[in-house]
Structures are given as structure tokens and as C-alpha cells.
Design a protein around this motif. Sequence first.
Motif, PDB file in Angstrom:
ATOM      1  N   SER A  65       0.820  -1.206   0.000  1.00 34.61           N
ATOM      2  CA  SER A  65       0.000   0.000   0.000  1.00 34.61           C
ATOM      3  C   SER A  65       0.851   1.251   0.000  1.00 34.61           C
ATOM      4  O   SER A  65       1.989   1.252   0.478  1.00 34.61           O
ATOM      5  CB  SER A  65      -0.907   0.029   1.235  1.00 34.61           C
ATOM      6  OG  SER A  65      -1.786  -1.071   1.269  1.00 34.61           O
ATOM      7  N   GLN A 125      -5.505   6.731  -1.091  1.00 36.03           N
ATOM      8  CA  GLN A 125      -5.022   5.531  -0.429  1.00 36.03           C
ATOM      9  C   GLN A 125      -5.061   4.388  -1.428  1.00 36.03           C
ATOM     10  O   GLN A 125      -6.124   4.056  -1.959  1.00 36.03           O
ATOM     11  CB  GLN A 125      -5.886   5.202   0.789  1.00 36.03           C
ATOM     12  CG  GLN A 125      -5.478   3.931   1.520  1.00 36.03           C
ATOM     13  CD  GLN A 125      -4.104   4.017   2.131  1.00 36.03           C
ATOM     14  OE1 GLN A 125      -3.777   5.008   2.773  1.00 36.03           O
ATOM     15  NE2 GLN A 125      -3.292   2.984   1.925  1.00 36.03           N
ATOM     16  N   ASN A 138      -4.292   0.473  -2.075  1.00 37.27           N
ATOM     17  CA  ASN A 138      -4.074  -0.831  -1.472  1.00 37.27           C
ATOM     18  C   ASN A 138      -3.997  -1.906  -2.548  1.00 37.27           C
ATOM     19  O   ASN A 138      -4.420  -1.702  -3.683  1.00 37.27           O
ATOM     20  CB  ASN A 138      -5.201  -1.165  -0.493  1.00 37.27           C
ATOM     21  CG  ASN A 138      -5.300  -0.194   0.655  1.00 37.27           C
ATOM     22  OD1 ASN A 138      -4.291   0.299   1.156  1.00 37.27           O
ATOM     23  ND2 ASN A 138      -6.526   0.075   1.094  1.00 37.27           N
TER      24      ASN A 138
END
Length: 125
Positions: free
Chosen positions: A17, A82, A84
Amino acid sequence: EVQLVESGGGLVQAGGSLSLSCAASGFTFENYGIAWFRQAPGKERTGVSCFSSSDGKTYYADSVKDRFTISSDNAKSTVYLQMNSLKPEDTALYYCAATLHDCPWALVSDNMDYWGKGTLVTVSS
């Protein structure tokens, strides 16, 4: 002067990530559409995600749905991405972009008004 400054790029292994940040200055953050684009070596720049600050609506490209999340911290005039479950095909120069309106129906470069200089994300296998 309007400025968008990206940060957070780097090298990460597949499955890992990263969180990117886009700090905006020189204009009111509220009531703008803030987006992330990316451009891999030798490929076209494509829209990844967009956040409309006026209503909180978000958009994600099919290639990143369920893996990437866009969010905003209005107090810091910053938008985040973000990322991931990263894949090697996510490797690209990631750009922050802004429009004077809500996120456009077509998330393409021509519909954005301001651009950052990009931050490089490299995903190794």
C-alpha cells in the motif's frame, strides 16, 4: 498562484500500500473537483479517481475500484489517494488535478484546470 503539490510516491512491492497526498494552495479548496491521474511509461494519461468537495461524491476508474480510496481533509486543503493491493500495472507517475467545478462526467485531462507535477509510484513484482 494556484499550486497543487503531490507527495507520497515511492517503491512498494506488489500487494502493498501507499498513500498519496495532494496539497492545494492559491485558491479555495471547497467547491472544486480534485482528481488523480496517472501516466505509465509509454502510455496515455488516464483518470484514476475524483472527489467533488461540494457534495463528497467520488469516482473511480474500473481498474482501481475496491483498491483505491480518495478522501479529503478540508482543514489542510489536502486530498489523499489511499492505494491498497497494488499491482505492477499501477506503476506510473501520479498527478493531482483540479477543476473549477464538480468532478466532470468524463475524467479526462482536458476537463481539468490545474495540475501538479506528479509523484512517481513504482510497484515491483
